[in-house]
Scaffold this motif. Structure first.
Motif, PDB file in Angstrom:
ATOM      1  N   SER A 165     -55.050  49.748 -58.254  1.00 56.69           N
ATOM      2  CA  SER A 165     -55.452  48.433 -58.730  1.00 56.69           C
ATOM      3  C   SER A 165     -56.029  48.504 -60.138  1.00 56.69           C
ATOM      4  N   ARG A 166     -56.472  49.698 -60.542  1.00 52.76           N
ATOM      5  CA  ARG A 166     -56.944  49.864 -61.914  1.00 52.76           C
ATOM      6  C   ARG A 166     -55.928  50.735 -62.653  1.00 52.76           C
ATOM      7  N   TRP A 167     -56.286  51.921 -63.074  1.00 52.79           N
ATOM      8  CA  TRP A 167     -55.360  52.769 -63.816  1.00 52.79           C
ATOM      9  C   TRP A 167     -54.614  53.708 -62.875  1.00 52.79           C
ATOM     10  N   THR A 168     -53.426  54.111 -63.306  1.00 52.92           N
ATOM     11  CA  THR A 168     -52.582  54.966 -62.468  1.00 52.92           C
ATOM     12  C   THR A 168     -53.048  56.415 -62.514  1.00 52.92           C
ATOM     13  N   HIS A 169     -53.187  56.961 -63.724  1.00 52.63           N
ATOM     14  CA  HIS A 169     -53.738  58.305 -63.830  1.00 52.63           C
ATOM     15  C   HIS A 169     -54.131  58.620 -65.274  1.00 52.63           C
ATOM     16  N   SER A 215     -50.088  67.332 -77.869  1.00 53.62           N
ATOM     17  CA  SER A 215     -51.447  67.197 -77.341  1.00 53.62           C
ATOM     18  C   SER A 215     -51.724  65.743 -77.007  1.00 53.62           C
ATOM     19  N   LYS A 216     -52.088  65.483 -75.734  1.00 49.59           N
ATOM     20  CA  LYS A 216     -52.326  64.127 -75.250  1.00 49.59           C
ATOM     21  C   LYS A 216     -53.665  64.042 -74.516  1.00 49.59           C
ATOM     22  N   SER A 217     -54.292  62.909 -74.636  1.00 49.23           N
ATOM     23  CA  SER A 217     -55.464  62.573 -73.827  1.00 49.23           C
ATOM     24  C   SER A 217     -55.503  61.061 -73.748  1.00 49.23           C
ATOM     25  N   ASP A 218     -54.918  60.512 -72.684  1.00 49.59           N
ATOM     26  CA  ASP A 218     -54.787  59.061 -72.582  1.00 49.59           C
ATOM     27  C   ASP A 218     -54.849  58.626 -71.129  1.00 49.59           C
ATOM     28  N   ILE A 219     -54.936  57.344 -70.941  1.00 49.73           N
ATOM     29  CA  ILE A 219     -54.967  56.766 -69.601  1.00 49.73           C
ATOM     30  C   ILE A 219     -53.758  55.852 -69.450  1.00 49.73           C
ATOM     31  N   GLU A 220     -53.195  55.807 -68.238  1.00 52.76           N
ATOM     32  CA  GLU A 220     -51.886  55.176 -68.033  1.00 52.76           C
ATOM     33  C   GLU A 220     -51.949  54.126 -66.929  1.00 52.76           C
ATOM     34  N   LYS A 221     -51.148  53.069 -67.125  1.00 51.85           N
ATOM     35  CA  LYS A 221     -51.030  52.005 -66.134  1.00 51.85           C
ATOM     36  C   LYS A 221     -49.562  51.763 -65.828  1.00 51.85           C
ATOM     37  N   GLU A 222     -49.238  51.749 -64.521  1.00 50.01           N
ATOM     38  CA  GLU A 222     -47.903  51.413 -64.051  1.00 50.01           C
ATOM     39  C   GLU A 222     -47.994  50.218 -63.104  1.00 50.01           C
ATOM     40  N   GLY A 223     -46.838  49.832 -62.529  1.00 49.10           N
ATOM     41  CA  GLY A 223     -46.851  48.774 -61.529  1.00 49.10           C
ATOM     42  C   GLY A 223     -46.329  47.443 -62.018  1.00 49.10           C
ATOM     43  N   PHE A 224     -45.491  47.456 -63.041  1.00 47.87           N
ATOM     44  CA  PHE A 224     -44.921  46.213 -63.579  1.00 47.87           C
ATOM     45  C   PHE A 224     -43.541  46.534 -64.128  1.00 47.87           C
ATOM     46  N   VAL A 228     -59.761  46.820 -72.815  1.00 44.52           N
ATOM     47  CA  VAL A 228     -58.305  46.868 -72.890  1.00 44.52           C
ATOM     48  C   VAL A 228     -57.715  45.693 -72.112  1.00 44.52           C
ATOM     49  N   SER A 229     -56.713  45.062 -72.687  1.00 41.53           N
ATOM     50  CA  SER A 229     -55.988  43.999 -71.972  1.00 41.53           C
ATOM     51  C   SER A 229     -54.497  44.190 -72.190  1.00 41.53           C
ATOM     52  N   PHE A 230     -53.729  43.840 -71.139  1.00 42.63           N
ATOM     53  CA  PHE A 230     -52.273  43.944 -71.169  1.00 42.63           C
ATOM     54  C   PHE A 230     -51.730  42.674 -70.546  1.00 42.63           C
ATOM     55  N   GLN A 231     -50.925  41.937 -71.314  1.00 42.11           N
ATOM     56  CA  GLN A 231     -50.402  40.649 -70.858  1.00 42.11           C
ATOM     57  C   GLN A 231     -48.899  40.608 -71.029  1.00 42.11           C
ATOM     58  N   LEU A 232     -48.211  40.166 -69.988  1.00 42.46           N
ATOM     59  CA  LEU A 232     -46.772  39.966 -70.014  1.00 42.46           C
ATOM     60  C   LEU A 232     -46.485  38.491 -69.820  1.00 42.46           C
ATOM     61  N   GLU A 233     -45.724  37.907 -70.747  1.00 44.47           N
ATOM     62  CA  GLU A 233     -45.407  36.481 -70.665  1.00 44.47           C
ATOM     63  C   GLU A 233     -43.896  36.291 -70.646  1.00 44.47           C
ATOM     64  N   ARG A 258     -40.547  32.645 -64.833  1.00 44.73           N
ATOM     65  CA  ARG A 258     -40.816  33.790 -65.686  1.00 44.73           C
ATOM     66  C   ARG A 258     -41.900  34.636 -65.035  1.00 44.73           C
ATOM     67  N   GLU A 259     -41.637  35.924 -64.964  1.00 47.44           N
ATOM     68  CA  GLU A 259     -42.630  36.825 -64.402  1.00 47.44           C
ATOM     69  C   GLU A 259     -43.774  36.998 -65.388  1.00 47.44           C
ATOM     70  N   THR A 260     -45.002  36.929 -64.910  1.00 46.34           N
ATOM     71  CA  THR A 260     -46.168  37.178 -65.741  1.00 46.34           C
ATOM     72  C   THR A 260     -46.967  38.321 -65.127  1.00 46.34           C
ATOM     73  N   TYR A 261     -47.746  38.964 -65.960  1.00 44.16           N
ATOM     74  CA  TYR A 261     -48.549  40.077 -65.491  1.00 44.16           C
ATOM     75  C   TYR A 261     -49.756  40.187 -66.408  1.00 44.16           C
ATOM     76  N   ASN A 262     -50.946  40.264 -65.822  1.00 45.43           N
ATOM     77  CA  ASN A 262     -52.171  40.380 -66.600  1.00 45.43           C
ATOM     78  C   ASN A 262     -53.025  41.503 -66.036  1.00 45.43           C
ATOM     79  N   PHE A 263     -53.480  42.356 -66.915  1.00 49.89           N
ATOM     80  CA  PHE A 263     -54.341  43.463 -66.517  1.00 49.89           C
ATOM     81  C   PHE A 263     -55.387  43.670 -67.603  1.00 49.89           C
ATOM     82  N   SER A 264     -56.635  43.938 -67.211  1.00 48.01           N
ATOM     83  CA  SER A 264     -57.686  44.212 -68.183  1.00 48.01           C
ATOM     84  C   SER A 264     -58.726  45.137 -67.562  1.00 48.01           C
TER      85      SER A 264
END
Length: 272
Positions: A56-60, A96-105, A267-272, A33-39
Motif C-alpha cells: 500500500s506504500r512503497w514496493t521496495h 550505483s543506486k539508492s532509491d525507493i520504488e513503487k509498482e501497482g499501476f 512525493v506525489s505520483f498522479q496518473l490522469e 480514463r484510468e486514474t491513479y494517485n499516490f503520495s
C-alpha cells in the motif's frame, strides 16, 4: 375522432427503450480514463515502515552497493517532520543506486503523468550525470528473450555540474529529448525546492515532457516518451506491451565523480 389507446406495458417498454437509446448515444462522450494517485510524506520511524507487505506504500528499497543506504531523518523536512535521506557511492562498472520504488499501476499511451517531490541537495555538489526519477516497464520484456530485462523507460537526468535537468530516453531507443526552452536552469543546492516532472505518454511525436522547479517551467520537449516497438524489433526484441508499470525516486543512478546524498519529502505520483 377515434381515441388511440396505448397499452401500459407497451408504454413502459417505450420509455425504457428511449432511456437505453439515450445512454447509447451519450456513451462515446463518457470516455472512461484510468486514474491513479499516490503520495507519501515519510512520517514514519524507520525505512521498513514504508515497505508494507500489502504494498500500500512503497514496493521496495533498491541499493546496489553495501555502502549505499536510505534512512528516515526526523525533523529534517521543511514542515518540521521527517524526510528520507539517500546516500550512494559513485558508479563503477556497476551502476550505483539508492532509491525507493513503487509498482501497482499501468501507464498507457495518451495518459498524462505527474511526479513531484521536495528535494534538498548539498551545497557545491557536482550533479553531473545524477539520475533522480525513473519511469519504467518491468513486464514489457519478452520472457523468452536471450537478452536480460532492460526495463525500458525514461529518466530524469542532470546533465551538468549545476544540475540542469534533462530527459534521458536511451532505454526506449531514442536520444535525449531536446529542451525547446531557450534558457537552461540548474537545480538549487543548499535549500529545499520542489521538482515536478510532467509527461504525456506516446511512442510517437504526440508525446511531451515538462520539468518545473518551484512551479517555474525550465524544460519542455516533444517526442516519444514510450518505448518504440520498431526500435526494439531491430534488435530482435518483441516487447510484450507498450506501457510503464513502476517508478523510482531518489538516487536512481549516481554517475557523478563522487559520493552523493540528498533528502526528499512529500512525493506525489498522479496518473490522469
Amino acid at each position: 375522432m377515434t381515441e388511440v389507446r396505448q397499452d401500459p406495458i407497451w408504454r413502459l417498454f417505450s420509455l425504457s427503450f428511449a432511456a437505453i437509446l439515450a445512454i447509447l448515444v451519450a456513451a462515446p462522450t463518457l470516455e472512461a480514463r484510468e486514474t491513479y494517485n499516490f503520495s507519501d510524506d515519510f512520517e514514519v520511524s524507520r525505512l521498513n515502515d514504508l515497505l508494507k507487505e500489502d504494498k500500500s506504500r512503497w514496493t521496495h528499497y533498491q541499493n546496489t552497493f553495501p555502502q549505499n543506504k536510505a534512512e528516515i531523518v526526523p525533523e529534517a523536512a521543511p514542515s518540521g517532520g521527517s524526510a528520507l535521506r539517500f546516500f550512494a557511492v559513485p558508479s563503477t562498472k556497476k551502476v550505483s543506486k539508492s532509491d525507493i520504488e513503487k509498482e501497482g499501476f499501468e501507464l498507457r499511451p495518451g495518459q498524462e503523468v505527474r511526479v513531484a517531490a521536495l528535494f534538498f541537495l548539498p551545497p557545491n555538489a557536482d550533479l553531473k550525470d545524477l539520475f533522480l526519477i525513473d519511469i519504467e516497464c518491468r513486464e514489457c520484456w519478452p520472457q523468452d528473450s536471450i537478452y536480460p530485462n532492460q526495463s525500458p523507460g525514461v529518466r530524469l537526468k542532470l546533465r551538468d555540474r549545476d544540475g540542469t535537468p534533462s530527459v534521458e530516453r536511451r532505454k526506449i531507443g531514442h536520444p535525449d529529448m531536446r529542451n525547446d526552452l531557450r534558457d537552461s536552469v540548474g537545480l538549487p543546492r543548499g535549500r529545499w525546492f520542489k521538482l515536478e516532472w510532467r509527461l504525456t505518454l506516446s511512442d510517437d511525436e504526440k508525446g511531451s515532457s515538462e520539468i518545473l522547479i518551484d512551479d517555474n517551467r525550465v524544460f519542455f520537449g516533444r517526442g516519444p516518451t514510450l518505448p518504440s516497438s520498431q526500435a526494439f524489433e531491430k534488435w530482435g526484441i518483441r516487447l510484450r506491451e507498450i506501457m510503464y508499470d513502476r517508478f523510482q525516486i531518489g538516487i536512481t543512478a549516481n554517475s557523478t565523480p563522487g559520493p552523493i546524498e540528498m533528502l526528499i519529502d512529500d512525493v506525489s505520483f498522479q496518473l490522469e
